[in-house]
Design a protein around this motif. Structure first.
Motif, mmCIF file in Angstrom:
data_model
loop_
_atom_site.group_PDB
_atom_site.id
_atom_site.type_symbol
_atom_site.label_atom_id
_atom_site.label_comp_id
_atom_site.label_asym_id
_atom_site.label_seq_id
_atom_site.Cartn_x
_atom_site.Cartn_y
_atom_site.Cartn_z
ATOM 1 N N ASN A 90 0.928 -1.077 0.029
ATOM 2 C CA ASN A 90 0.048 0.051 0.030
ATOM 3 C C ASN A 90 0.816 1.348 -0.080
ATOM 4 O O ASN A 90 1.790 1.429 0.865
ATOM 5 C CB ASN A 90 -0.970 0.020 1.236
ATOM 6 N N HIS A 91 0.627 2.306 -0.983
ATOM 7 C CA HIS A 91 1.517 3.199 -1.347
ATOM 8 C C HIS A 91 0.865 4.697 -0.182
ATOM 9 O O HIS A 91 1.609 5.523 -0.697
ATOM 10 C CB HIS A 91 1.743 3.612 -2.491
ATOM 11 N N GLY A 92 0.042 4.366 0.490
ATOM 12 C CA GLY A 92 -0.455 5.705 1.098
ATOM 13 C C GLY A 92 0.385 6.458 2.117
ATOM 14 O O GLY A 92 0.358 7.605 1.861
ATOM 15 N N ASP A 93 1.303 5.743 2.679
ATOM 16 C CA ASP A 93 2.099 6.508 3.505
ATOM 17 C C ASP A 93 3.218 7.151 2.821
ATOM 18 O O ASP A 93 3.505 8.425 3.143
ATOM 19 C CB ASP A 93 3.010 5.367 4.480
ATOM 20 N N ILE A 94 3.441 6.659 1.440
ATOM 21 C CA ILE A 94 4.441 7.580 0.575
ATOM 22 C C ILE A 94 3.693 8.909 0.165
ATOM 23 O O ILE A 94 4.324 9.950 0.209
ATOM 24 C CB ILE A 94 4.795 6.613 -0.630
ATOM 25 N N ASP A 95 2.559 8.470 -0.246
ATOM 26 C CA ASP A 95 1.706 9.703 -0.704
ATOM 27 C C ASP A 95 1.568 10.827 0.117
ATOM 28 O O ASP A 95 1.571 12.059 -0.157
ATOM 29 C CB ASP A 95 0.214 9.210 -1.305
ATOM 30 N N VAL A 96 1.225 10.319 1.516
ATOM 31 C CA VAL A 96 0.784 11.569 2.390
ATOM 32 C C VAL A 96 2.091 11.958 3.061
ATOM 33 O O VAL A 96 2.345 13.190 3.199
ATOM 34 C CB VAL A 96 0.123 10.721 3.601
ATOM 35 N N SER A 97 3.271 11.449 2.778
ATOM 36 C CA SER A 97 4.371 11.964 3.136
ATOM 37 C C SER A 97 4.939 13.134 2.022
ATOM 38 O O SER A 97 5.625 13.966 2.263
ATOM 39 C CB SER A 97 5.669 11.041 3.481
ATOM 40 N N ILE A 98 4.806 12.940 0.838
ATOM 41 C CA ILE A 98 4.890 13.611 -0.308
ATOM 42 C C ILE A 98 4.152 14.839 -0.193
ATOM 43 O O ILE A 98 4.726 16.153 -0.181
ATOM 44 C CB ILE A 98 4.879 13.208 -1.564
ATOM 45 N N VAL A 99 2.815 14.692 0.199
ATOM 46 C CA VAL A 99 1.933 15.984 0.550
ATOM 47 C C VAL A 99 2.772 16.742 1.593
ATOM 48 O O VAL A 99 2.682 18.131 1.624
ATOM 49 C CB VAL A 99 0.669 15.674 0.786
#
Ligand SMILES: Cc1cc2nc3c(=O)[nH]c(=O)nc-3n(C[C@H](O)[C@H](O)[C@H](O)COP(=O)(O)O)c2cc1C
Length: 173
Positions: A90-99
């Motif tokens: 799941n790539h969610g942690d990556i996405d929220v960290s880019i934000v």
């Protein structure tokens, strides 16, 4: 200022002026979040902007904010995040960290200080902000004016970071 200079200027601010963050600056920070890339463009995040004294106190019950006048709780919508079919990652942690990083760097560009916070009690933050199941508070970004306008030492990375040869490998691990 070019990007590398800006990145070197940023540091973790743990002392803030009382001065509020102007609305125009907040909107720019939020726009930087909105344009961030995410895996297959799923944008699996929600942002809770907290500026009121009452709201900031609710964060302080579960995290240390160092008197920052603004905090943005960056939440992941787990089921909206892209999962790689080969291993289910799941790539969610990556996405929220880019934000979070986009907001942090925009704030830096606007002359603001920031602190990225993960050391918090997730259940307290969840309860105090009515964050539903399936949505996870991942990062809190504290934002405000650094006390006395204190600037980061742009040369500190010489000693505070690993050397290039310790982290970069060419062609093969
Ligand atoms: C994912 C992440 C989580 C962090 N969590 C905290 C935290 O909970 N509290 C804190 O004071 N600093 C936190 N930091 C800040 C780091 O300690 C800091 O970035 C690091 O020591 C390097 O210092 P600098 O930001 O001044 O360059 C966090 C940073 C990152 C990227």
């Amino acid at each position: 200022m070019d990007f590398l200079e800006l990145a070197k200027t940023r540091y973790s601010v743990r002392e803030y002026e009382e001065k509020k963050v102007e609305k125009e600056k907040l909107y720019k920070i939020l726009e930087a979040a909105r344009v961030a890339p995410s895996a297959v463009n799923n944008q699996p995040y929600r942002l809770i902007v907290v500026e009121s004294e009452e709201g900031l106190a609710k964060i302080e019950e579960g995290a240390r904010l160092y008197n920052a006048p603004l905090a943005i709780i960056v939440c992941k919508v787990t089921e909206e995040a892209w999962c790689r079919k080969y291993d289910g990652k799941n790539h969610g942690d990556i996405d929220v960290s880019i934000v979070t990083d986009h907001m942090m760097m925009e704030a830096t560009d606007l002359g603001l200080g920031t602190l990225w916070i993960c050391w918090f009690k997730p259940e307290v933050i969840r309860k105090n902000f009515q964050i539903p199941e399936g949505i996870e508070p991942v990062n809190i970004l504290a934002v405000g004016y650094a006390k006395d306008g204190k600037k980061g030492d742009v040369n500190r990375h010489e000693t505070m970071r690993k050397k290039p040869e310790e982290i970069v490998k060419y062609e093969t691990f």
